[in-house]
Design a protein around this motif. Structure first.
Motif, PDB file in Angstrom:
ATOM      1  N   THR A 192       0.831  -1.207   0.000  1.00 24.37           N
ATOM      2  CA  THR A 192       0.000   0.000   0.000  1.00 24.37           C
ATOM      3  C   THR A 192       0.859   1.248   0.000  1.00 24.37           C
ATOM      4  O   THR A 192       0.588   2.213  -0.730  1.00 24.37           O
ATOM      5  CB  THR A 192      -0.937  -0.001   1.227  1.00 24.37           C
ATOM      6  OG1 THR A 192      -1.774  -1.170   1.181  1.00 24.37           O
ATOM      7  CG2 THR A 192      -1.817   1.241   1.231  1.00 24.37           C
ATOM      8  N   GLN A 193       1.923   1.249   0.790  1.00 16.43           N
ATOM      9  CA  GLN A 193       2.811   2.412   0.862  1.00 16.43           C
ATOM     10  C   GLN A 193       3.517   2.664  -0.460  1.00 16.43           C
ATOM     11  O   GLN A 193       3.834   3.808  -0.794  1.00 16.43           O
ATOM     12  CB  GLN A 193       3.834   2.215   1.985  1.00 16.43           C
ATOM     13  CG  GLN A 193       3.226   2.245   3.382  1.00 16.43           C
ATOM     14  CD  GLN A 193       4.233   1.910   4.459  1.00 16.43           C
ATOM     15  OE1 GLN A 193       5.309   1.356   4.186  1.00 16.43           O
ATOM     16  NE2 GLN A 193       3.908   2.245   5.701  1.00 16.43           N
ATOM     17  N   LYS A 194       3.758   1.611  -1.228  1.00 18.35           N
ATOM     18  CA  LYS A 194       4.432   1.748  -2.512  1.00 18.35           C
ATOM     19  C   LYS A 194       3.443   1.929  -3.661  1.00 18.35           C
ATOM     20  O   LYS A 194       3.829   1.890  -4.832  1.00 18.35           O
ATOM     21  CB  LYS A 194       5.322   0.526  -2.771  1.00 18.35           C
ATOM     22  CG  LYS A 194       6.483   0.395  -1.802  1.00 18.35           C
ATOM     23  CD  LYS A 194       7.353  -0.786  -2.135  1.00 18.35           C
ATOM     24  CE  LYS A 194       8.519  -0.909  -1.162  1.00 18.35           C
ATOM     25  NZ  LYS A 194       9.407   0.255  -1.189  1.00 18.35           N
ATOM     26  N   HIS A 195       2.154   2.126  -3.315  1.00 17.00           N
ATOM     27  CA  HIS A 195       1.098   2.359  -4.312  1.00 17.00           C
ATOM     28  C   HIS A 195       1.050   1.238  -5.358  1.00 17.00           C
ATOM     29  O   HIS A 195       0.960   1.489  -6.556  1.00 17.00           O
ATOM     30  CB  HIS A 195       1.311   3.705  -5.010  1.00 17.00           C
ATOM     31  CG  HIS A 195       1.437   4.861  -4.059  1.00 17.00           C
ATOM     32  ND1 HIS A 195       0.361   5.358  -3.344  1.00 17.00           N
ATOM     33  CD2 HIS A 195       2.525   5.597  -3.683  1.00 17.00           C
ATOM     34  CE1 HIS A 195       0.768   6.363  -2.582  1.00 17.00           C
ATOM     35  NE2 HIS A 195       2.084   6.522  -2.766  1.00 17.00           N
ATOM     36  N   THR A 196       1.132   0.012  -4.874  1.00 21.00           N
ATOM     37  CA  THR A 196       1.067  -1.146  -5.755  1.00 21.00           C
ATOM     38  C   THR A 196      -0.329  -1.291  -6.343  1.00 21.00           C
ATOM     39  O   THR A 196      -1.330  -1.039  -5.682  1.00 21.00           O
ATOM     40  CB  THR A 196       1.448  -2.419  -4.977  1.00 21.00           C
ATOM     41  OG1 THR A 196       2.725  -2.214  -4.353  1.00 21.00           O
ATOM     42  CG2 THR A 196       1.519  -3.626  -5.887  1.00 21.00           C
ATOM     43  N   SER A 197      -0.384  -1.728  -7.586  1.00 14.14           N
ATOM     44  CA  SER A 197      -1.670  -1.939  -8.238  1.00 14.14           C
ATOM     45  C   SER A 197      -2.492  -2.940  -7.446  1.00 14.14           C
ATOM     46  O   SER A 197      -1.978  -3.993  -7.017  1.00 14.14           O
ATOM     47  CB  SER A 197      -1.460  -2.461  -9.660  1.00 14.14           C
ATOM     48  OG  SER A 197      -2.678  -2.897 -10.222  1.00 14.14           O
TER      49      SER A 197
END
Length: 202
Positions: A192-197
């Motif tokens: 989530t922190q890395k804005h994963t798809s």
């Protein structure tokens, strides 16, 4: 090839990118800068005109290696290994029941280049562990029984028989499931922190 020339060739090492480093250029440095500019101009022209840019055989070059019809400018060990052993390796793993055949045969089922880069970032010991774990060769109960190190295949936590690498992930022992839940929450938070798809999240 050099031996067939009508002139004598003497090699000289010239430090690259001296101009970018702010150094004063002697004659050799100036020639190196000129060659770099010409090479970049040629590369940009090939990209602009969409012209294939493959290394070409030199005049009277007696021996060179090609892969898929293209000459190698140097010996790319990984590329050669892939060409020589890639099909044999995939054929071997197709015979293993721990992998789905479609995952091996379909290019987009497994992101092989990304997996390779991620694996190369790990320390050697951890990289070796994950290779053995993913291929089912770690010291689980089944493997220890097969190798004659013990007389049973039981899991040391839950005591169920036939412990393999998949059981290590799915062990029903409370301590194992608690550890699994903890690591899954940590992974979800990092994704989530890395804005994963969302499609890539578990």
């Amino acid at each position: 090839t050099c031996q067939r020339l009508p002139i004598s060739v003497h090699w000289k090492w010239v430090e690259g990118h001296q101009y970018e480093k702010g150094k004063r250029l002697n004659w050799w440095g100036s020639q190196n800068k000129t060659v770099d500019l010409l090479a970049k101009h040629y590369w940009n022209t090939c990209q602009k005109e969409r012209t294939p840019n493959f290394p070409r055989p030199l005049h009277n070059e007696l021996l060179y290696v090609t892969v898929n019809g293209a000459k190698l400018s140097r010996l790319h060990k990984e590329e050669l290994y892939q060409q020589l052993y890639g099909p044999k390796t995939l054929a071997y793993w197709r015979g293993k029941t721990i992998f789905a055949t479609e995952a091996i045969d379909t290019d987009d089922s497994i992101m092989w280049p990304a997996a390779q880069r991620a694996l190369q970032r790990l320390p050697f010991g951890l990289r070796r562990f994950w290779l053995k774990f993913s291929t089912g060769f770690i010291g689980t109960g089944k493997k220890l029984l097969e190798r004659g190190y013990q007389e049973h295949s039981n899991c040391p936590r839950c005591n169920l028989a036939d412990e393999d690498n998949l059981h290590v992930l799915r062990c029903p022992h409370p301590e194992a499931t608690a550890r699994w839940d903890h690591h899954m929450k940590t992974l979800q938070l990092e994704l989530t922190q890395k804005h994963t798809s969302p499609a890539l999240k578990l």
